[in-house]
Every structure is written in C-alpha cells, then in structure tokens.
Design an enzyme around this catalytic site. Structure first.
Site, mmCIF file in Angstrom:
data_model
loop_
_atom_site.group_PDB
_atom_site.id
_atom_site.type_symbol
_atom_site.label_atom_id
_atom_site.label_comp_id
_atom_site.label_asym_id
_atom_site.label_seq_id
_atom_site.Cartn_x
_atom_site.Cartn_y
_atom_site.Cartn_z
ATOM 1 C CG HIS A 1 -1.934 1.103 1.407
ATOM 2 N ND1 HIS A 1 -3.045 1.144 0.856
ATOM 3 C CD2 HIS A 1 -1.619 2.253 2.039
ATOM 4 C CE1 HIS A 1 -3.571 2.286 1.213
ATOM 5 N NE2 HIS A 1 -2.836 3.059 1.797
ATOM 6 C CD GLU A 2 1.905 3.736 3.774
ATOM 7 O OE1 GLU A 2 2.162 4.748 3.184
ATOM 8 O OE2 GLU A 2 0.828 3.451 4.319
ATOM 9 C CG HIS B 1 0.222 5.924 -1.026
ATOM 10 N ND1 HIS B 1 -1.102 6.709 -1.563
ATOM 11 C CD2 HIS B 1 -0.471 5.599 0.225
ATOM 12 C CE1 HIS B 1 -2.262 6.553 -0.552
ATOM 13 N NE2 HIS B 1 -1.766 5.905 0.416
ATOM 14 C CD GLU C 1 -5.011 6.436 1.918
ATOM 15 O OE1 GLU C 1 -4.511 5.206 1.833
ATOM 16 O OE2 GLU C 1 -4.113 7.327 2.426
#
Length: 285
Positions: A134-135, A138, A197
């Site tokens: 997820h990070e 980003h 997100e």
C-alpha cells in the site's frame, strides 16, 4: 471569470497530466518530480534524524526484506511495460520505528516508515506485505505530487498556468510546507484522498502478488484493523470506511491481483523469496 478559470484549468490539465500505473487514471502534475523528491528527501532526512529506530532486529529485518521484495516487484512490472525510466530517482529505504502508533507512511522517492504499533495487526510476513504494498503504491503512483499539484491549483486559481510554465521552486516549497508537515510534524503527510487510498490498495495488492505474497491476506488484515471499534488508528483515520475498502478489495481488486499471483512470481530482491511465494512457474504479464 469562472469561464476563464475553467479554461485555464483545462489547458493546465492538457499540458500537465500524467497517468497512474495499472489503473491508467489521469492525474494533475503541476510540480516537477525532481522538486517533489528534493523537498521530500529533506523532510525525510530531518525526520529520520529524530526518530527512534526499532531495536527489534528480527522485525526490522523483516520490514526491509518485505519492502525490498515489493520494490523488486515494482521494478519487474515497469520493466515489463517498458517504463523502467519512470523509476529514475527512486532510492528505496524501509525503516521500522519504535512507536506504538498503528501507522505507516511513505515519502516520494521510496522512503517508507513502519511503526511498531502496526505489527500486531500485520501478524505475519504476508500481512506486512499488505501494508508495504500500500505504501509503495502511494510512492509510485506519485500521490504526493498530485496532492501538491491540487493545492497549487486551488491556491493560485487562474494563475496556475503561469506556475506550470514558469519557475516552480518557490511555489513548490510553499505548498510542501503543508503537504509534508514542517517543523514538529516531520514526515507526517496530510491525508491522501479516499480515491488515492483505494488506488493504493489496488496497486499494492498487484505489487505484493507479483512479489509472491498471497493478496487474499488483505481482507483479514483490514478486518483486524476494523475490529478496533471506536479506537480508529491513524493508518485508517482518513481512509475509506472499513466496509467500503473490504468490499472493493473483494469485488474489484483481488480478481486483478490474483491474475498476477496465479501465474507465478518475479523476485527483484536480493533478500530472498518470501516463505509463502509461488516458485513453480515463471511469472508473466
């Protein structure tokens, strides 16, 4: 006046947009990647000097291992689509910080921080891959650049085109003061939008799948996070509702990620393969 602003915004979009990998979504990009990375690296450097790194050698090594596996998957994906040059300037770094917050964050250019407080919810290597995927997503989706660009457009309105075509340094530094949280809040970025997100969820699942981690683990991870009731952790405080996120993962994101996971694995990391990785077939797009 409104028509003029709208026209300028349209011109700005035409000349200053980029595409997010995998999803193909168009995003506003008024600030150069070089400036975004330069500003964020300074903020990260200031933050990491004051942060207390974890003394847990086992978990620290696991964060680095999983992070490198995910980063290797990103490189493999970009190579496969002939866009490896888009990763120029990325220098991946993964740190575990001694802090009880249930949180993690990324900075442009590949600087990822995980707080010890989130480890009881990741529980295992694959759960950690959900967070790091997820990070990393980003970072490669350049969500910070998009946030800065949106603030430039909002702050400067009809003069935004001049910002795009002229010198950006002063403007970028001003906007970065809010995006990166200067002073006592080094490294803590303002919340990404719900759209960003969910996009990070989608990309993160694909990257962890390419790295050999079963993306099914995303559902129980988010369920564990949601089970905290009213004590919403920082990692989820500005995210989509628990049910929205889990529903999107199950209905939309998992089917795509599983196409990558079920065809094999690419490992771009020298830290070894994850214990649950598929190694019986060659991965391909």
């Amino acid at each position: 006046m409104k028509k003029t602003v709208a026209f300028i915004a349209l011109i700005a979009f035409m000349y200053s947009c980029s595409s997010v990998p995998i999803t193909g979504r168009k995003q506003l990009s008024l600030v150069s990647d070089d400036e975004v990375m330069s500003l964020s690296l300074q903020e990260y450097s200031d933050y990491i000097k004051t942060a207390q790194k974890s003394t847990d050698k086992t978990n620290t090594a696991l964060v680095v291992k999983v992070g490198q596996n995910i980063a290797g998957a990103v490189t493999a994906y970009y190579k496969s689509v002939g866009q490896e040059s888009l990763l120029n300037g990325y220098a991946w770094e993964f740190n575990l910080i001694k802090d009880p917050q249930v949180n993690a964050f990324c900075m442009p250019g590949g600087k990822i921080v995980v707080y010890e407080g989130i480890l009881p919810y990741t529980q295992n290597e694959t759960g950690l891959a959900v967070v790091l995927g997820h990070e990393v997503a980003h970072a490669v989706a350049k969500h910070a650049n998009e946030r800065m660009s949106q603030q430039v457009a909002a702050q400067y309105g009809s003069t935004a085109l001049g910002v795009i075509l002229g010198s950006q340094s002063e403007t970028a530094q001003t906007i970065a003061g809010t995006v990166y949280g200067l002073g006592s809040q080094y490294g803590v970025m303002l919340p990404f939008s719900r759209k960003q997100e969910l996009e990070a969820d989608q990309l993160g699942l694909v990257f962890m799948a390419i790295a050999g981690y079963d993306p099914h683990e995303a559902v129980p991870f988010w369920q564990r996070m949601a089970a905290q009731g009213n004590a919403v952790p920082e990692f989820m405080s500005t995210h989509p509702s628990d049910q929205t996120r889990i529903s999107k993962i199950q209905s939309d994101f998992l089917p795509l990620a599983l196409k990558y996971y079920n065809t094999g694995k690419v490992s771009g990391s020298s830290s070894g393969t994850p214990s649950n990785a598929k190694t019986d077939s060659k991965w391909s797009f």
